[in-house]
Design an enzyme around this catalytic site. Structure first.
Site, PDB file in Angstrom:
ATOM      1  N   HIS A   1      40.203   2.811  53.699  1.00  0.00           N
ATOM      2  CA  HIS A   1      40.589   1.489  54.194  1.00  0.00           C
ATOM      3  C   HIS A   1      40.671   0.399  53.132  1.00  0.00           C
ATOM      4  CE1 HIS A   1      40.694   1.940  58.620  1.00  0.00           C
ATOM      5  NE2 HIS A   1      39.868   2.934  58.404  1.00  0.00           N
TER       6      HIS A   1
ATOM      7  N   LYS B   1      41.471 -14.411  60.176  1.00  0.00           N
ATOM      8  CA  LYS B   1      41.007 -13.137  59.610  1.00  0.00           C
ATOM      9  C   LYS B   1      39.660 -13.439  58.970  1.00  0.00           C
ATOM     10  CE  LYS B   1      44.852 -13.125  57.356  1.00  0.00           C
ATOM     11  NZ  LYS B   1      45.504 -11.816  57.207  1.00  0.00           N
ATOM     12  N   ARG B   2      38.919 -12.413  58.570  1.00  0.00           N
ATOM     13  CA  ARG B   2      37.652 -12.659  57.875  1.00  0.00           C
ATOM     14  C   ARG B   2      37.902 -13.517  56.635  1.00  0.00           C
ATOM     15  NH1 ARG B   2      32.949  -9.753  59.601  1.00  0.00           N
ATOM     16  NH2 ARG B   2      31.992 -10.725  57.800  1.00  0.00           N
TER      17      ARG B   2
ATOM     18  N   LYS C   1      41.886 -12.587  50.570  1.00  0.00           N
ATOM     19  CA  LYS C   1      42.816 -13.006  51.628  1.00  0.00           C
ATOM     20  C   LYS C   1      43.383 -14.400  51.354  1.00  0.00           C
ATOM     21  CE  LYS C   1      40.461 -10.103  55.079  1.00  0.00           C
ATOM     22  NZ  LYS C   1      41.514  -9.241  55.640  1.00  0.00           N
TER      23      LYS C   1
ATOM     24  N   THR D   1      46.361  -5.800  60.293  1.00  0.00           N
ATOM     25  CA  THR D   1      46.861  -5.501  61.640  1.00  0.00           C
ATOM     26  C   THR D   1      47.132  -6.789  62.408  1.00  0.00           C
ATOM     27  OG1 THR D   1      44.551  -5.105  62.245  1.00  0.00           O
ATOM     28  CG2 THR D   1      45.958  -3.164  61.952  1.00  0.00           C
TER      29      THR D   1
ATOM     30  N   LYS E   1      50.276  -8.150  65.107  1.00  0.00           N
ATOM     31  CA  LYS E   1      50.075  -8.829  66.394  1.00  0.00           C
ATOM     32  C   LYS E   1      50.922 -10.091  66.461  1.00  0.00           C
ATOM     33  CE  LYS E   1      45.519  -6.805  66.413  1.00  0.00           C
ATOM     34  NZ  LYS E   1      44.107  -6.963  66.029  1.00  0.00           N
TER      35      LYS E   1
END
Length: 842
Positions: free
Chosen positions: A378, A569-570, A575, A677, A681
């Site tokens: 992952h 998101k986290r 990110k 992911t 969405k």
């Protein structure tokens, strides 16, 4: 003019929610009242909203039980190959509405509640999220369970029943504060304890080597108590099982060595054993080498493998008489999928069971093990890779350490035979990392012990083969595969966005819910005025609804005509929430400079949790809230720009925010986000994406055509080239005036006037040791955001791009992902057949 429809009346018109037949509705009302009176309260007048929720949950659960028993009976009789998906996280969210969707009960229940004077949405809001995951990895497992049931696979999700899931996040004067997630406080109507399948799990002790084999003795025992949760497929009468283990101390615990401290202390010490399933480790993409975490990993693996072996032995065409004893058939009847390296202990544990307990030869056992297990990687971030200290291993699991050493000895023998004299390759490929303290590289263990290794998006799988696992790919290229992640369209379209699902169904029918590739047919409507209008209208309604939610819960008033620009998101440096912040500040500065110009109004929402020990991530949250405090109170800006931090982002908040988004921010440094992911969405729910060529964004651009996304920034090769050349943040700072202004404002206390140096660490990081090269993508990001603004002023052209995106999102159904795992890794065939419905009239 007709008066506007009530929420209930509007919901009634949505056909994808199932039929509300009269018999159906009256039976539901009867069952609801029965549960209310007999299991909960005697007097309807004292019933609370929670009582009503539980009564409805039990009423819906009744519809699952018959199908659940029948499905499991069917598997027992037909003896299919079974799939075991082992994960330390299952981020399930709420269960009630998802169950109603998959059983086509939604409209009937809505009508029944309405006739009883209740609002179903209010009852649904009483349910706690099952937050047994951190983010993508745990939510992927949940989507996979939905797809495996919907594709009729004999599959089981195995994990841990954490008493406390991911913490609840509170923002207190701009800072994240964690509180424990006591999700089981009121009980969980969806689980069933199965004490009859309790299993012992062993820790510590020592090994004894005898001529007859090896014994692991003097261990401490913890019992694993299973709780089963039904997993319904989409309208196919299949109900699979998620089995989560809870830790229990055995009755004799600490009493046999009736030591000083005595009886009372011994009983109190039972907590130590039961702490194993107490709490989810709240780290996303970060390895924390704690003993309790290793205990959790072995606990789930040991209990699950005992279950797998027991089921393999008895499942023989309904005959309990003759137990299976021939383990050479295990890979024909069992597939084990390891969700990251967290359940990697399954490999040495299966070897221990086969060799020590079932007395198989090592070579035979190893062949069975490899053909049974498969591993999903992952992440490529080095700090996330699990590397357990050998000393800890030796103490906690002495027999497993011996087995890992033996696996490694034979593995290195094969490497040496293939690459004679290449000692550096031996060092790189060893399962044991020498050096300061010896560590076990769990990813290497997984690759060696599995027949298939997969990444979760094409670019990620390619990076694995080219870099992190290059040596292993060269030696066994046949093992390496790609399985691009997906999301379940049941939860992430039909359930969270019924308005859009209905508008789609009106054009192409309802079959897309089981076969998302059919969304391609929407390309025919990209110039259809009515369809464009309907899609835009649904988006506007979702925005209004979310705006109301935000006003109720956060007391913020927002402009529903502004662009909803969302990054959820986290919180993590890779990110790049900080890049988003720099755009916000730059846009703010531009508005301030020319306040009379026509600016595209935006509401920027950022949400996500920071791991409690991740200081930089917590500072990023503080920066976002500080920026919001300044901008949201600047009268010059008015409602042209608002910044909102979405508190306590979780599955249930995602279901509200994503359908309301106009712009989806997917802006990680190329090569760092394995897949993502959330990106899928947003695409499915009618947002446009601004993003880098990273993870599944690459494939999204392929499916919807790149001109229908806002792609910017360095590609993987550019990042690599910049690494070779050396990344110098100051150069960008000096050459880009708007970047310099933004950084100087953060550093100078413009956003924290009471503590001018509050953000000096963040600035220092960005200027001197930013692994994720925020400044390198700043200029292109700002230019790209200008294109976003320009298009948003042309609603029709914007909506056309939205339609291209929805039409291209079919690939990203987890049904497609699971069909590929099934055929290419597990050796089972998905089925679109329905099981016979149980007779509801008993």
């Amino acid at each position: 003019m007709s008066k506007p429809l009530s929420d209930h009346d509007r919901r009634k018109q949505i056909s994808v929610r199932g039929l509300a037949g009269v018999e159906n509705v009256s039976e539901l009302k009867q069952n609801f009242n029965r549960h209310l009176h007999f299991t909960l309260v005697k007097d309807r007048n004292v019933a609370t909203k929670r009582d009503y929720y539980f009564a409805l949950a039990h009423t819906v659960r009744d519809h699952l039980i018959g199908r659940w028993i029948r499905t499991q009976q069917h598997y027992y009789e037909t003896d299919p190959k079974r799939v075991y998906y082992i994960s330390l996280e299952f981020y399930m969210g709420r269960t009630l509405q998802n169950t109603m969707v998959n059983l086509a009960l939604e409209n009937a229940c809505d009508e029944a509640m309405y006739q009883l004077g209740l609002d179903m949405e209010e009852l649904e809001d009483m349910e706690e999220d099952a937050g047994l995951g951190n983010g993508g990895l745990g939510r992927l497992a949940a989507c996979f369970l939905d797809s495996m049931a919907s594709l009729g696979l004999a599959a089981y999700g195995y994990g841990i029943r954490y008493e406390f899931g991911i913490f609840n996040q509170k923002i207190v004067s701009g800072w994240q504060v964690e509180e424990a997630d006591d999700w089981l406080r009121y009980g969980n109507p969806w689980e069933k304890a199965r004490p009859e399948y309790m299993r012992p799990v062993h820790f510590y002790g020592r090994t004894e080597h005898n001529p007859e084999g090896v014994r692991w003795v003097d261990t401490q025992v913890v019992l694993a108590l299973p709780y089963d949760t039904p997993v319904p497929g989409y309208r196919n009468n299949v109900v699979n099982t998620m089995r989560l283990w809870s830790a229990k101390a055995p009755c004799e615990f600490n009493l046999k060595d009736f030591n000083v401290g005595g009886y009372i202390q011994a009983v109190l010490d039972r907590n130590l054993a039961e702490n194993i399933s107490r709490v989810l480790y709240p780290n996303d993409n970060f390895f924390e080498g704690k003993e309790l975490r290793l205990k959790q990993e072995y606990f789930v693996v040991s209990a699950t493998l005992q279950d797998i072996v027991r089921r393999f032995k008895v499942s023989k065409f309904g005959s309990r008489e003759v137990a299976r004893t021939d383990f050479s058939k295990l890979p024909d009847k069992v597939a084990i999928q390891l969700n990251d390296t967290h359940p990697a202990m399954a490999i040495p544990e299966l070897m221990r069971v086969l060799v020590d307990e079932e007395k198989l030869l090592w070579e035979t056992a190893w062949d069975i093990c490899v053909r049974t297990c498969a591993y999903t990687n992952h992440t490529v971030l080095p700090e996330a890779l699990e590397r357990w200290p050998v000393e800890l291993f030796a103490h906690l699991l002495p027999r497993h350490l011996e087995i890992v050493y033996e696996i490694n000895r034979r593995h290195l023998e094969r490497v040496a035979a293939k690459y004679p004299g290449d000692t550096d390759r031996l060092r790189r490929m060893s399962l044991i990392e020498e050096g300061g303290q010896k560590r076990i590289n769990m990813a290497h263990l997984c690759i060696v012990g599995s027949h298939a290794v997969n990444g979760v998006a094409q670019i990620h799988s390619d990076i694995l083969k080219a870099t992190v696992f290059k040596d292993f790919y060269e030696m066994e290229p046949h093992k390496f595969q790609n399985k691009t992640n997906g999301i379940t369209p049941r939860r992430w379209l039909v359930m969270c966005n019924p308005g859009l699902a209905e508008v789609i169904a009106e054009r192409i029918g309802e079959d897309f819910i089981r076969d998302l590739d059919q969304l391609r047919r929407l390309q025919d409507f990209v110039n259809d005025e009515a369809f464009i209008r309907d899609v835009a209208k649904v988006k506007q309604e979702n925005k209004m609804k979310f705006a109301v939610h935000l006003e109720e819960h956060y007391k913020v008033k927002i402009n529903p005509n502004s662009m909803f620009d969302i990054q959820v998101k986290r919180i993590h440096e890779y990110k790049r929430q900080l890049l988003n912040c720099l755009h916000i500040i730059t846009y703010y500065n531009r508005i301030k400079k020319e306040p009379n110009k026509q600016w595209t109004p935006r509401t920027v929402m950022i949400g996500g949790k920071a791991a409690p020990g991740y200081h930089t991530a917590k500072m990023i949250i503080r920066l976002i809230t500080a920026i919001g405090d300044v901008i949201n109170n600047d009268p010059v800006v008015g409602d042209r720009l608002k910044v909102i931090f979405l508190e306590n982002y979780r599955v249930t908040l995602a279901e509200k925010a994503i359908p309301a988004a106009d712009l989806s921010e997917q802006i990680s440094t190329a090569g760092t986000e394995a897949s993502g992911t959330g990106n899928m969405k947003f695409m499915l729910n009618g947002a446009l994406t601004i993003g880098t060529m990273d993870g599944a964004n690459v494939e999204m651009a392929e499916e919807a055509r790149e001109e229908n996304l806002f792609i910017f920034g360095m590609r993987v090769d550019d990042v690599e080239a910049l690494d070779k050349k050396g990344y110098h943040a100051e150069a960008y700072y000096n050459h880009l005036p708007e970047l310099k202004q933004a950084i100087d404002q953060i550093a100078g206390g413009f956003f924290s006037p009471k503590q001018p140096d509050l953000f000096k660490e963040i600035v220092n990081m960005l200027m001197h040791h930013d692994r994720f090269k925020v400044f390198a993508d700043f200029e292109d990001y700002i230019k790209c955001q200008e294109k976003v603004n320009a298009l948003y002023t042309n609603p029709k052209e914007w909506t056309k791009k939205v339609i291209y995106n929805i039409a291209g999102s079919g690939k990203f159904s987890s049904d497609r992902t699971i069909a590929q795992y099934a055929r290419e890794i597990w050796g089972v065939e998905p089925s679109m057949e329905k099981l016979p419905a149980p007779d509801d009239k008993h």
